[in-house]
Enzyme design. Sequence first.
Site, mmCIF file in Angstrom:
data_model
loop_
_atom_site.group_PDB
_atom_site.id
_atom_site.type_symbol
_atom_site.label_atom_id
_atom_site.label_comp_id
_atom_site.label_asym_id
_atom_site.label_seq_id
_atom_site.Cartn_x
_atom_site.Cartn_y
_atom_site.Cartn_z
ATOM 1 N N HIS A 461 -30.594 24.067 -50.252
ATOM 2 C CA HIS A 461 -29.480 23.884 -49.322
ATOM 3 C C HIS A 461 -29.586 24.862 -48.149
ATOM 4 C CE1 HIS A 461 -25.154 23.045 -48.342
ATOM 5 N NE2 HIS A 461 -25.253 24.259 -47.808
ATOM 6 N N GLU A 462 -29.713 26.136 -48.467
ATOM 7 C CA GLU A 462 -29.769 27.131 -47.391
ATOM 8 C C GLU A 462 -31.030 26.973 -46.555
ATOM 9 O OE1 GLU A 462 -27.213 28.670 -46.598
ATOM 10 O OE2 GLU A 462 -26.068 28.270 -48.420
ATOM 11 N N HIS A 465 -30.407 24.514 -43.832
ATOM 12 C CA HIS A 465 -29.808 25.169 -42.660
ATOM 13 C C HIS A 465 -30.884 25.871 -41.841
ATOM 14 C CE1 HIS A 465 -25.589 24.476 -43.363
ATOM 15 N NE2 HIS A 465 -25.547 25.137 -44.517
ATOM 16 N N HIS A 468 -32.770 23.607 -39.639
ATOM 17 C CA HIS A 468 -31.960 23.221 -38.479
ATOM 18 C C HIS A 468 -32.124 24.260 -37.364
ATOM 19 C CE1 HIS A 468 -27.819 21.218 -37.381
ATOM 20 N NE2 HIS A 468 -28.763 20.934 -36.517
#
Length: 674
Positions: A461-462, A465, A468
């Site tokens: 998940h991190e 990010h 991105h």
Amino acid sequence: MSNPLLSDWTGAFGLAPFAEISDADFAPAFETALAEDLAETLEIANDPQIPSFANTIEALAATGKALHQVLSVFYTLSGADSNAAREALMREFSPKLSAHSSEIYTNKALFGRIDRLWNGRAELNLSEEQQRVLMLTHRNFIRAGAALSDTAELRMKEIKSRLAVIGTEFSQNLLHDERSWHLELGPEDLNGLPEFLIDAAKAAGVERGVEAPIVTLSRSIIVPFLQFSAQRDLRKKAYQAWAARGAHTGAHDNRSLALEMLVLRQEMAELLGYPDFASFKLETEMAKTPENVSKLLKGVWQPAKARAEQDAGVLQEMMRAEGLNDDLEKWDWRYYAEKRRAVEFDLDEAQLKPYFQLDQMIAAAFDCANRLFGLSFEEVNPPLYHSDCRAWEVRRNGTHVALFIGDYFARGSKRSGAWCSAMRAQAKFPKVQTPIVINVCNFAKSDPALLSYDDARTLFHEFGHALHQMLSDVTYEMISGTSVPRDFVELPSQLYEHWLDVPEVLARFATHAETGASMPPALLEKVLAAATYDMGFQTVEYVASAMVDLFYHTGDIPTDIMRRQADILDQIDMPKAIGMRHATPQFAHVFSGGHYASAYYSYMWSEVMDADAFAAFEEKGDPFDRNLAQSLEKNILAAGGSKDPELLYLAYRGRLPGVEALLKGRGLVSQASI
């Protein structure tokens, strides 16, 4: 002597010279940088030339280099490696930063220039990206109170200053409670606990200077303790300590702070002409209105609650079969759910965890990024802020893309949770700069470091990010990377979680810590089959928190915030044996800075999109389809906030999603749609 925070950082990758920086450097550097930023901004505001995009909007984008340098280091350290000095500095800096921001955003001359450009934008011949930056800049000033009367403007400044102070207090109270509590375990208390948990408890004891193994309030320790400890009295004691963070009388009580924040946010919204804070906050999000958020949450709540109630009945019967004639409680659920999982799926966490080595999961995340986006990762050793940190240079086709830093282990100086931040964001103006991105987690430290399946999902998940940020390709920093609406920012992160569940990824990287053997196919099948296990519980605890957040910011302000929380939970008929994922006194998303205030729903809004976005790969029959990966990068990851997120998603998928993909992905059945 020169202050290292204000010097040009010429070391490897342009990193801050952490070894040269002391806590004593922060305050003088902060004051100098603050004054410099204000002087630069006032020069733009008082420029006698006719306003242009270059001398106003781009000029603003070029200000504050020194302030950014100081704060990038300070915020990194205050979140991941805090101490008493840094906590005191945070309390000092927060109101000053609020006042500084207010002075800029309420400067009438500066806003006059921006407003003139906005009203004459049709004649400016701006690029699409420049039009977006102008719109966002103008909107930010309006929403900050630039168009208010002098009296209302003064009150807005007071409100923002107070919110900054108490948001910092809320966060520090939570850190204090997490740091100050532990439960010592005697030899008899270790019976039945898996080896990985015992190792983590021993390491936590060493870290806190305690000779015995301990349970702390770090999620990576307390959750498995609640899963595996057969001693109900100890589970109760640990759970109640977890639930009591920030919820007690005395100097570290967060309840009064949370209530004061609700009052101030409501007043701020009314000053700006909104009926409530949620209407103000959601106007700039994809959801747009509280009604749309409520529709989503209610559409998911009913099927989730129905599943949770079915599961509660099964767990209650398991308790009774053991001769325990008592109600299923919040400290019982995880324990009996784990036992049930072991029976129904022939799968338990202790059997699974040796296959999820931290190093292997990092390698898996990197490998997926390589196959999807052509990125390569080479570990490097620049000076970092803590010995636990590791760094990798990110390259593509031989060209430097970013520096990625991973800070993975829990420690007393680190706030709870997991997050991604950019010490330097990607931009091309006023000069080209590549990102420096940090993932911070709170995994239990052991040798080798082993993760739970949920921990591995957090890592992916991190890293979503981080991608991105790394793959951002815009001109202006204000729209770079994760600078997007709150209910869109979780799309890349939650979408990336799906690659952890790809069978070939697990088959290659889920290798046993002792034998090195790949996860057996039969076990892999069990893992994937159990992917939606206990999803009623997980969905209920999350949606309950999201509903409480929304109702807090749309209804009448309560006089007793905990009574209001209880009333909301009664109103939605919250199952008795499930607690909110984040009860009010620990709800840092909402009350520590307020980035997710009225917006905790955003994880689920993004999940509607991420389920549908990954379905595109499933429809292709290839989770690494290059054309889709290129579209994902171009239209979402690289685009940052350069366009309205609805347009970005349409460019990738060709349509907007409904809630059905989310319900299917969570194993819940409903006809609900949005």
